[in-house]
Scaffold this motif. Structure first.
Motif, PDB file in Angstrom:
ATOM      1  N   ALA A 106       0.814  -1.219   0.000  1.00 45.61           N
ATOM      2  CA  ALA A 106       0.000   0.000   0.000  1.00 45.61           C
ATOM      3  C   ALA A 106       0.847   1.268   0.000  1.00 45.61           C
ATOM      4  CB  ALA A 106      -0.940   0.001   1.199  1.00 45.61           C
ATOM      5  N   GLY A 107       2.086   1.201   0.497  1.00 44.45           N
ATOM      6  CA  GLY A 107       2.954   2.371   0.552  1.00 44.45           C
ATOM      7  C   GLY A 107       3.767   2.619  -0.708  1.00 44.45           C
ATOM      8  N   THR A 108       3.603   1.776  -1.722  1.00 45.00           N
ATOM      9  CA  THR A 108       4.366   1.936  -2.959  1.00 45.00           C
ATOM     10  C   THR A 108       4.033   3.275  -3.606  1.00 45.00           C
ATOM     11  OG1 THR A 108       4.599  -0.421  -3.326  1.00 45.00           O
ATOM     12  CG2 THR A 108       4.707   0.975  -5.268  1.00 45.00           C
ATOM     13  N   ASN A 109       5.074   3.947  -4.106  1.00 46.07           N
ATOM     14  CA  ASN A 109       4.906   5.266  -4.734  1.00 46.07           C
ATOM     15  C   ASN A 109       5.955   5.414  -5.839  1.00 46.07           C
ATOM     16  OD1 ASN A 109       7.387   6.595  -3.611  1.00 46.07           O
ATOM     17  ND2 ASN A 109       6.347   6.147  -1.669  1.00 46.07           N
ATOM     18  N   PRO A 110       5.991   6.547  -6.558  1.00 49.94           N
ATOM     19  CA  PRO A 110       6.946   6.695  -7.670  1.00 49.94           C
ATOM     20  C   PRO A 110       8.419   6.612  -7.274  1.00 49.94           C
ATOM     21  CG  PRO A 110       5.192   8.303  -7.870  1.00 49.94           C
ATOM     22  CD  PRO A 110       5.026   7.651  -6.519  1.00 49.94           C
ATOM     23  N   ASN A 111       8.741   6.668  -5.975  1.00 47.00           N
ATOM     24  CA  ASN A 111      10.136   6.606  -5.532  1.00 47.00           C
ATOM     25  C   ASN A 111      10.486   5.357  -4.744  1.00 47.00           C
ATOM     26  OD1 ASN A 111      10.878   9.237  -6.537  1.00 47.00           O
ATOM     27  ND2 ASN A 111       9.491  10.006  -4.962  1.00 47.00           N
ATOM     28  N   TRP A 112       9.491   4.535  -4.425  1.00 46.32           N
ATOM     29  CA  TRP A 112       9.719   3.360  -3.589  1.00 46.32           C
ATOM     30  C   TRP A 112       8.727   2.294  -4.006  1.00 46.32           C
ATOM     31  CZ3 TRP A 112       7.070   0.935   0.648  1.00 46.32           C
ATOM     32  CH2 TRP A 112       7.874   0.151   1.466  1.00 46.32           C
ATOM     33  N   PHE A 145      18.159  -5.142 -14.786  1.00 50.22           N
ATOM     34  CA  PHE A 145      17.529  -5.420 -13.504  1.00 50.22           C
ATOM     35  C   PHE A 145      18.237  -4.693 -12.374  1.00 50.22           C
ATOM     36  CE2 PHE A 145      15.921  -8.824 -16.094  1.00 50.22           C
ATOM     37  CZ  PHE A 145      14.638  -9.020 -15.614  1.00 50.22           C
ATOM     38  N   VAL A 146      17.428  -4.194 -11.437  1.00 48.75           N
ATOM     39  CA  VAL A 146      17.907  -3.487 -10.257  1.00 48.75           C
ATOM     40  C   VAL A 146      17.659  -4.380  -9.045  1.00 48.75           C
ATOM     41  CG1 VAL A 146      17.476  -1.466  -8.793  1.00 48.75           C
ATOM     42  CG2 VAL A 146      17.389  -1.247 -11.288  1.00 48.75           C
ATOM     43  N   PRO A 147      18.661  -4.568  -8.177  1.00 51.95           N
ATOM     44  CA  PRO A 147      18.452  -5.415  -7.000  1.00 51.95           C
ATOM     45  C   PRO A 147      17.398  -4.841  -6.053  1.00 51.95           C
ATOM     46  CG  PRO A 147      20.782  -4.863  -7.258  1.00 51.95           C
ATOM     47  CD  PRO A 147      20.014  -4.037  -8.247  1.00 51.95           C
ATOM     48  N   MET A 148      16.631  -5.739  -5.467  1.00 57.60           N
ATOM     49  CA  MET A 148      15.663  -5.356  -4.441  1.00 57.60           C
ATOM     50  C   MET A 148      16.203  -5.846  -3.105  1.00 57.60           C
ATOM     51  SD  MET A 148      12.033  -6.108  -6.363  1.00 57.60           S
ATOM     52  CE  MET A 148      11.071  -5.002  -5.302  1.00 57.60           C
ATOM     53  N   ASN A 149      15.736  -5.243  -2.019  1.00 57.23           N
ATOM     54  CA  ASN A 149      16.143  -5.635  -0.667  1.00 57.23           C
ATOM     55  C   ASN A 149      14.979  -6.311   0.037  1.00 57.23           C
ATOM     56  OD1 ASN A 149      18.805  -4.440  -0.667  1.00 57.23           O
ATOM     57  ND2 ASN A 149      17.747  -2.472  -0.662  1.00 57.23           N
ATOM     58  N   ASN A 150      15.292  -7.368   0.761  1.00 59.65           N
ATOM     59  CA  ASN A 150      14.297  -8.072   1.551  1.00 59.65           C
ATOM     60  C   ASN A 150      14.202  -7.384   2.911  1.00 59.65           C
ATOM     61  OD1 ASN A 150      14.092 -11.199   3.259  1.00 59.65           O
ATOM     62  ND2 ASN A 150      12.440 -10.199   2.195  1.00 59.65           N
ATOM     63  N   ILE A 151      13.064  -6.744   3.189  1.00 61.08           N
ATOM     64  CA  ILE A 151      12.956  -6.008   4.447  1.00 61.08           C
ATOM     65  C   ILE A 151      12.219  -6.775   5.540  1.00 61.08           C
ATOM     66  CG2 ILE A 151      13.196  -3.739   3.416  1.00 61.08           C
ATOM     67  CD1 ILE A 151      10.125  -3.424   3.789  1.00 61.08           C
ATOM     68  N   TRP A 152      11.390  -7.743   5.135  1.00 63.35           N
ATOM     69  CA  TRP A 152      10.672  -8.502   6.152  1.00 63.35           C
ATOM     70  C   TRP A 152       9.954  -9.658   5.473  1.00 63.35           C
ATOM     71  CZ3 TRP A 152      10.581  -8.899  11.239  1.00 63.35           C
ATOM     72  CH2 TRP A 152       9.525  -9.572  11.841  1.00 63.35           C
ATOM     73  N   ALA A 166       8.372 -11.992   3.235  1.00 62.46           N
ATOM     74  CA  ALA A 166       8.270 -12.094   1.781  1.00 62.46           C
ATOM     75  C   ALA A 166       8.247 -10.731   1.103  1.00 62.46           C
ATOM     76  CB  ALA A 166       7.022 -12.880   1.409  1.00 62.46           C
ATOM     77  N   VAL A 167       8.522  -9.649   1.843  1.00 64.00           N
ATOM     78  CA  VAL A 167       8.447  -8.292   1.287  1.00 64.00           C
ATOM     79  C   VAL A 167       9.818  -7.855   0.759  1.00 64.00           C
ATOM     80  CG1 VAL A 167       7.886  -5.869   1.732  1.00 64.00           C
ATOM     81  CG2 VAL A 167       6.566  -7.695   2.840  1.00 64.00           C
ATOM     82  N   TRP A 168       9.834  -7.438  -0.504  1.00 63.44           N
ATOM     83  CA  TRP A 168      11.037  -6.968  -1.182  1.00 63.44           C
ATOM     84  C   TRP A 168      10.793  -5.552  -1.674  1.00 63.44           C
ATOM     85  CZ3 TRP A 168      15.511  -9.964  -1.903  1.00 63.44           C
ATOM     86  CH2 TRP A 168      15.407 -11.281  -1.421  1.00 63.44           C
ATOM     87  N   VAL A 169      11.806  -4.672  -1.560  1.00 68.84           N
ATOM     88  CA  VAL A 169      11.654  -3.264  -1.914  1.00 68.84           C
ATOM     89  C   VAL A 169      12.813  -2.783  -2.786  1.00 68.84           C
ATOM     90  CG1 VAL A 169      10.393  -2.769   0.217  1.00 68.84           C
ATOM     91  CG2 VAL A 169      12.847  -2.355   0.110  1.00 68.84           C
ATOM     92  N   ALA A 170      12.535  -1.712  -3.540  1.00 65.36           N
ATOM     93  CA  ALA A 170      13.576  -1.059  -4.334  1.00 65.36           C
ATOM     94  C   ALA A 170      13.311   0.433  -4.346  1.00 65.36           C
ATOM     95  CB  ALA A 170      13.581  -1.589  -5.765  1.00 65.36           C
ATOM     96  N   ASN A 171      14.381   1.212  -4.207  1.00 64.16           N
ATOM     97  CA  ASN A 171      14.289   2.657  -4.395  1.00 64.16           C
ATOM     98  C   ASN A 171      14.349   2.896  -5.894  1.00 64.16           C
ATOM     99  OD1 ASN A 171      14.209   3.406  -1.649  1.00 64.16           O
ATOM    100  ND2 ASN A 171      16.406   3.081  -1.518  1.00 64.16           N
ATOM    101  N   ILE A 172      13.363   3.600  -6.420  1.00 61.10           N
ATOM    102  CA  ILE A 172      13.279   3.865  -7.854  1.00 61.10           C
ATOM    103  C   ILE A 172      13.076   5.357  -8.055  1.00 61.10           C
ATOM    104  CG2 ILE A 172      12.420   1.558  -8.413  1.00 61.10           C
ATOM    105  CD1 ILE A 172       9.592   2.723  -8.495  1.00 61.10           C
ATOM    106  N   ASP A 173      13.008   5.797  -9.299  1.00 57.32           N
ATOM    107  CA  ASP A 173      12.665   7.187  -9.571  1.00 57.32           C
ATOM    108  C   ASP A 173      11.532   7.226 -10.583  1.00 57.32           C
ATOM    109  OD1 ASP A 173      13.705   7.260 -12.292  1.00 57.32           O
ATOM    110  OD2 ASP A 173      15.699   7.319 -11.411  1.00 57.32           O
ATOM    111  N   SER A 174      11.022   8.409 -10.880  1.00 58.92           N
ATOM    112  CA  SER A 174       9.837   8.529 -11.720  1.00 58.92           C
ATOM    113  C   SER A 174      10.055   8.042 -13.154  1.00 58.92           C
ATOM    114  CB  SER A 174       9.341   9.971 -11.718  1.00 58.92           C
ATOM    115  OG  SER A 174      10.358  10.822 -12.198  1.00 58.92           O
ATOM    116  N   SER A 175      11.311   7.908 -13.590  1.00 59.72           N
ATOM    117  CA  SER A 175      11.559   7.381 -14.935  1.00 59.72           C
ATOM    118  C   SER A 175      11.439   5.857 -14.979  1.00 59.72           C
ATOM    119  CB  SER A 175      12.949   7.803 -15.419  1.00 59.72           C
ATOM    120  OG  SER A 175      13.955   7.155 -14.662  1.00 59.72           O
ATOM    121  N   PHE A 176      11.360   5.222 -13.834  1.00 62.59           N
ATOM    122  CA  PHE A 176      11.269   3.768 -13.709  1.00 62.59           C
ATOM    123  C   PHE A 176       9.803   3.392 -13.843  1.00 62.59           C
ATOM    124  CE2 PHE A 176      11.962  -0.342 -11.684  1.00 62.59           C
ATOM    125  CZ  PHE A 176      13.279  -0.623 -11.977  1.00 62.59           C
ATOM    126  N   ARG A 177       9.372   3.041 -15.044  1.00 62.27           N
ATOM    127  CA  ARG A 177       7.954   2.809 -15.315  1.00 62.27           C
ATOM    128  C   ARG A 177       7.669   1.358 -15.696  1.00 62.27           C
ATOM    129  NH1 ARG A 177       5.435   7.814 -15.794  1.00 62.27           N
ATOM    130  NH2 ARG A 177       6.875   9.517 -16.165  1.00 62.27           N
TER     131      ARG A 177
END
Length: 116
Positions: free
Chosen positions: A26-32, A59-66, A68-79
């Motif tokens: 639910a917290g996913t946004n154009p930067n995360w 491919f950009v690596p994602m981090n496992n934060i908890w 089964a949840v994986w996250v990546a810092n992205i920017d608005s060009s990452f579509r």
């Protein structure tokens, strides 16, 4: 006195014909970008997860934060649509191409067409 013992081992999973799914946080946004990866068959774990934007195999690596949840810092060009490369602990690779659409909805689950 009660003694409780916990096993920190993974359990092999077999989901039949169910493919790997990506539930968008639910917290996913154009930067995360955050997703919970569900229904991955095999030994129950992932060694690494990578994400790629539309039209590229970079491919950009994602981090496992908890769990089964994986996250990546992205920017608005990452579509999207977004593709994922998932690697199991025994180095098996599943490539989920265009698994999450460009117009994804946080909270929704999107199924790929692959599994281990």
């Amino acid at each position: 006195m009660v003694l409780t013992i916990y096993c920190m081992c993974r359990v092999p999973c077999n989901y039949g014909r169910t493919n790997i799914a990506f539930k968008i946080d639910a917290g996913t946004n154009p930067n995360w970008f955050a997703t919970r990866i569900e229904f991955a068959e095999g030994d129950g774990g992932l060694r690494s997860v990578e994400i790629a934007p539309a039209g590229t195999q970079e491919f950009v690596p994602m981090n496992n934060i908890w769990g089964a949840v994986w996250v990546a810092n992205i920017d608005s060009s990452f579509r999207g649509p977004y593709s994922f490369r998932l690697t199991s602990p025994i180095n098996a690779v599943a490539l989920a191409i265009n698994a999450v659409p460009m117009d994804y909805v946080p909270g929704q689950t999107y199924f790929s067409n692959v599994n281990f």
